[in-house]
Design a protein around this motif. Structure first.
Motif, PDB file in Angstrom:
ATOM      1  N   ASN A  29       0.806  -1.229   0.000  1.00  0.00           N
ATOM      2  CA  ASN A  29       0.000   0.000   0.000  1.00  0.00           C
ATOM      3  C   ASN A  29       0.836   1.274   0.000  1.00  0.00           C
ATOM      4  OD1 ASN A  29      -2.618  -1.270   0.332  1.00  0.00           O
ATOM      5  ND2 ASN A  29      -1.869  -1.875   2.352  1.00  0.00           N
ATOM      6  N   ALA A  71       0.963   6.517   0.205  1.00  0.00           N
ATOM      7  CA  ALA A  71       0.347   5.482  -0.629  1.00  0.00           C
ATOM      8  C   ALA A  71       1.080   5.443  -1.967  1.00  0.00           C
ATOM      9  CB  ALA A  71      -1.124   5.814  -0.843  1.00  0.00           C
ATOM     10  N   VAL A 111      -7.724   1.163   2.632  1.00  0.00           N
ATOM     11  CA  VAL A 111      -7.160   1.389   1.294  1.00  0.00           C
ATOM     12  C   VAL A 111      -8.149   0.946   0.223  1.00  0.00           C
ATOM     13  CG1 VAL A 111      -4.721   1.200   1.954  1.00  0.00           C
ATOM     14  CG2 VAL A 111      -5.979  -0.865   1.315  1.00  0.00           C
TER      15      VAL A 111
END
Ligand code: MCA
Ligand code: AMP
Length: 482
Positions: free
Chosen positions: A294, A311, A340
């Motif tokens: 992520n 991110a 996410v």
């Protein structure tokens, strides 16, 4: 549509995989794909079928893992040290049509096993052009991962999940065909398999795999042209100790273009020690089996201690409160759970729509269970986990409930409570508290767990106590055991 393993698009004499003194070229890997397709087709196993790979320490394992995916099978990589409790469950849950192994395997007797004699098969000229795996939304991998309770769940990942995430990492790290990755990670988890192996065939140039972690071998490889190291924090801790006792190991580490840590938090103390010794900064990235990676610290980012980076490109990330409401704070202080969304989020758990619905909502957000703060620049600092019953030891995720259940199978154990205690080497070590109904040695209980489950799930400490502390509801109060 484009192919998943760009490295196999124009097969040639370039070495793409290396294990010990053995090497495999891209042409040989393409041949292996053709051979495997034909061989399994002859047995009625066709693309889309679940094929287990028993990930023994050999080049054949890597060839099976790549050729199996390239040929279109859904690969289920298995730890060759799985205990009977896990193995019974996985064989039933994933129901593989066949298993590939390099040598006789403990899975024999449960499902049909075929050995892929890679070195012999690789030399045969193919009669058909090799298949190439396209990037689509069909299942590609089933990776088993522990939860707080119950048996491991199979996370289903697609070729699109994998391709999207690897491309984002290539961007963050300028990872390219010029790079050879070295690692000594297991091949049945995301870190070693998706990043190390599949990454090297999609965005990188080659992989040099050591099935065992030996600091000197890693340092030598980095000194001899390997450019990138992927490792868990325990390995960086052990590398640091090795460099301190043998300064000649520094040379290799200084050569590295990129040292990356992940799977658990890298203690700042180890980070600073290694930097002082080698002059090289280890960069962190953060992910989960269900979401791949992520966040990643970018190659060109200024030092930001304690951060796993922002991110990666194309991933949406937010912090949420207990009711899953967005927390809009970038003050490096307000705590929330990381959620996410993006093309990297898995398809779901195999046969477990209930478990999938608990972590992924209708809008596609995946709730990680990890607690973090966000900095003004969007980078993330991980602070802890919602579930205290999940232990990260040596980079492996272990559910306390699974270890407790294994202990309760022992005839002398009446009650058991398991937790993770801080450990300078492993990050957390598994500690068990047991109430016995008859005498038993702590070491025998540790060995018992190692015989029922993967040995890395064994408690490193077992304490025999008279009774477990419980609250008024009768629930064990683990905080009192700490
Ligand atoms: C020891 N052994 C035993 C016993 N005690 N066997 C049976 N009974 C016992 N009582 C054996 C072990 O099986 C092993 O065998 C050897 O002794 C050493 O085991 P152990 O002490 O457990 O190993 P270690 O030295 O502590 O291992 C540290 C490690 C390892 C190398 C760092 O934890 C590791 O490889 N971690 C990587 C985990 C990982 O890849 N996680 C990624 C998850 P033998 O000597 O034969 O091997 S993916 C993920 O987290 C996300 C997506 C992400 O962000 O990456
Ligand atoms: P797994 O289920 O084995 O894929 O483990 C995923 C978990 O590993 C995440 O939920 C995090 O708790 C942890 N993790 C992975 N990378 C990092 C990192 N760089 N820092 C802290 N924790 C991490």
């Amino acid at each position: 549509m484009t192919s998943l393993f760009s490295r196999l698009d124009a097969p040639g004499d370039d070495v793409v995989l290396r294990v010990g003194d053995e090497r495999v070229t891209s042409r040989q890997l393409a041949h292996a794909t053709t051979a495997l397709t034909a061989r399994l087709a002859a047995e009625g196993v066709v693309p889309g079928a679940h094929v287990a790979v028993w990930t023994q320490n050999s080049l054949e394992t890597l060839v099976s893992l790549v050729a199996g995916v390239a040929a279109g099978f859904v690969i289920v990589p298995l730890d060759p040290k799985l205990g009977p409790l896990e193995l019974n469950h996985i064989v039933k849950d994933a129901a593989p049509a066949i298993a590939l192994a390099a040598a006789p395997a403990a899975i024999e007797g449960r499902i049909a096993v075929r050995t892929l004699a890679a070195t012999a098969e690789l030399r045969q000229a193919p009669t058909l052009p090799a298949r190439t795996r396209q990037i689509d939304d069909a299942p590609m991998l089933v990776l088993y991962t522990s939860g707080t309770t119950g048996l491991p769940k199979g996370a289903v990942l697609t070729a699109r999940n994998v391709a999207f995430d690897l491309d984002a990492l290539a961007l963050a790290w300028r990872w390219s065909r010029e790079d050879t990755v070295v690692h000594a990670l297991p091949m049945f988890h995301v870190h070693g398999l998706v990043l190390g192996l599949y990454g090297s065939l999609r965005v990188g140039g080659a992989l040099h795999w050591f099935p065992r972690f030996v600091p000197k071998e890693i340092s030598d490889a980095l000194g001899q042209g390997t450019t990138v190291l992927f490792a868990v924090p325990t390995m960086y801790h052990r590398l640091t100790e090795a460099v301190e006792s043998d300064p000649s190991l520094v040379a290799g580490l200084r050569h590295a273009r990129l040292l990356v840590s992940g799977s658990a938090a890298l203690p700042q103390r180890d980070q600073l020690r290694l930097e002082a010794l080698t002059g090289r900064r280890v960069i962190e990235r953060y992910g989960l089996t269900e979401t791949l990676i992520n966040c990643a610290v970018r190659l060109d980012a200024p030092p930001s201690p304690g951060s796993v980076g922002p991110a990666v490109e194309g991933v949406e990330l937010k912090l949420v409160d207990d009711q899953r409401r967005t927390i809009d704070a970038r003050d490096d202080a307000t705590l929330g759970e990381i959620a996410v969304r993006g093309p990297h989020v898995f398809a779901g758990y195999l046969n477990r729509p209930d478990a999938t619905a608990a972590v992924k909502d209708a809008d596609g957000w995946f709730f990680t269970g990890d607690l973090a703060c966000m900095r003004p620049d969007g980078s993330v600092r991980i602070v802890g986990r919602r579930a205290t019953d999940l232990i990260k030891t040596g980079g492996y995720k272990v559910g306390a409930g699974e270890v407790e259940a294994a202990l309760l199978e022992h005839p002398a154990v009446r009650e058991a409570a398991v937790l993770g205690a801080p450990d300078a080497d492993l990050g957390e070590r598994i500690v068990a508290f047991v109430v016995l109904s008859k005498p038993a040695e702590p070491k025998a209980l540790e060995d018992f767990v190692a015989s029922q489950l993967s040995p890395h799930k064994r408690p490193r400490e077992v304490h025999v106590i008279a009774e477990l502390p419980r609250n008024a509801m009768g629930k064990v109060v683990k905080s009192k055991l700490r």
